[in-house]
Design an enzyme around this catalytic site. Structure first.
Site, PDB file in Angstrom:
ATOM      1  N   TYR A   1      -1.700  -1.308  10.026  1.00 53.52           N
ATOM      2  CA  TYR A   1      -1.767  -1.395   8.569  1.00 53.52           C
ATOM      3  C   TYR A   1      -0.461  -0.903   7.935  1.00 53.52           C
ATOM      4  O   TYR A   1       0.117  -1.571   7.069  1.00 53.52           O
ATOM      5  CB  TYR A   1      -2.944  -0.561   8.062  1.00 53.52           C
ATOM      6  CG  TYR A   1      -3.146  -0.606   6.566  1.00 53.52           C
ATOM      7  CD1 TYR A   1      -3.740  -1.699   5.956  1.00 53.52           C
ATOM      8  CD2 TYR A   1      -2.751   0.464   5.759  1.00 53.52           C
ATOM      9  CE1 TYR A   1      -3.942  -1.744   4.584  1.00 53.52           C
ATOM     10  CE2 TYR A   1      -2.952   0.435   4.392  1.00 53.52           C
ATOM     11  CZ  TYR A   1      -3.546  -0.674   3.808  1.00 53.52           C
ATOM     12  OH  TYR A   1      -3.730  -0.710   2.446  1.00 53.52           O
TER      13      TYR A   1
ATOM     14  N   SER B   1       0.856  -1.189   0.000  1.00 51.54           N
ATOM     15  CA  SER B   1       0.000   0.000   0.000  1.00 51.54           C
ATOM     16  C   SER B   1       0.887   1.232   0.000  1.00 51.54           C
ATOM     17  O   SER B   1       2.051   1.165   0.419  1.00 51.54           O
ATOM     18  CB  SER B   1      -0.892   0.006   1.249  1.00 51.54           C
ATOM     19  OG  SER B   1      -1.474   1.281   1.465  1.00 51.54           O
TER      20      SER B   1
END
Length: 263
Positions: free
Chosen positions: A175, A152
């Site tokens: 994350y 990401s």
């Protein structure tokens, strides 16, 4: 077709990004394997893709569904054996599954519980490691293989926290840590598996449009150069390129697809 007859396993293939990947794979002549912990969802995704493409790109084996738990060695070994028996080869793995706990993203930096953090690390980062390990063993025996992992932009850059003002959303610290780990694991594998015929690369996408609040979308777009939040299909060209022979000498790279968000 650029992916003609390539057998490509997409973990989490029944999800939002996974379905887009499977569709792109078969559009370019490949065979898309929807590998998902929820077999019913995989079959539903398969039917949706068939309907979307109106059969024009499909043969009888264009899509194959298989149950797969990326945190289980036994599940991975069984899936690999089944796929080899059916197709005689596996050309590529796309690490795309996204397992997480019920508390994922619901607490800020100061509230994240140690046990929950560790559980998510085990499922996501550990699952990517275990899956890559088992497929790499198969690829090594086969003499070639291709591992593409989903990272990401938040595994590459720090979050832009201003985009979350006025919403119930936040950017989970776990994350960012997990997705950064995916990037470095990719580089590690590329070096460790050198001269085995196995490549390892990652895609680091920007945010994917999925019913986010309008205020968030507007602030997010302000950091970009054109579109802002992406659709799953916006990642397809990068995936197809990395799966194709055109990227034969690209190895250990993190390809950022973020509409300029990180500039």
């Amino acid at each position: 077709m650029i992916l003609k007859d390539k057998v490509v396993v997409v973990t989490g293939g029944a999800g939002l990004i996974g379905r887009g990947f499977i569709e792109a794979i078969i559009r370019h002549g490949g065979i898309g394997i929807i590998a998902d912990i929820d077999l019913a969802a995989a079959e539903a995704a398969k039917n949706t893709i068939y309907q979307n493409l109106k059969d024009e790109y499909l043969n009888v084996d264009s899509i194959f569904c298989i149950e797969l738990d990326i945190t289980s060695k036994a599940s991975l070994e069984s899936a690999i054996t089944t796929l080899h028996s059916h197709f005689g080869k596996i050309d590529a793995l796309v690490n795309n599954a996204y397992p997480r706990t019920a508390m994922w993203g619901k607490k800020n930096f100061f509230e994240v519980e140690y046990d929950d953090f560790c559980a998510n690390m085990n499922m996501q980062m550990g699952g990517y490691l275990l899956t890559s390990q088992q497929f790499a063993k198969y690829f090594k025996q086969q003499g070639y293989g291709n591992i593409i992992s989903m990272s990401s932009i938040q595994g590459v850059y720090a979050p832009k926290f201003d985009t979350y003002i006025g919403t119930q959303m936040d950017s989970p610290v776990e994350y960012s840590i997990i997705k950064a780990g995916v990037c470095h694991m990719t580089r590690y594998m590329a070096k460790y598996l050198a001269n085995t015929g196995i490549r390892a690369n990652a895609i680091a996408p920007g945010g994917i449009l999925d019913n986010q609040p309008q205020s968030f979308l507007e602030r997010y777009k302000g950091h970009c150069t054109s579109k802002g939040m992406l659709d799953p299909q916006d990642l397809s060209g990068t995936l197809v390129f990395l799966l194709s022979d055109a990227s034969e000498y690209i190895n250990g790279q993190i390809l950022v697809v973020d509409d300029g968000w990180g500039l």
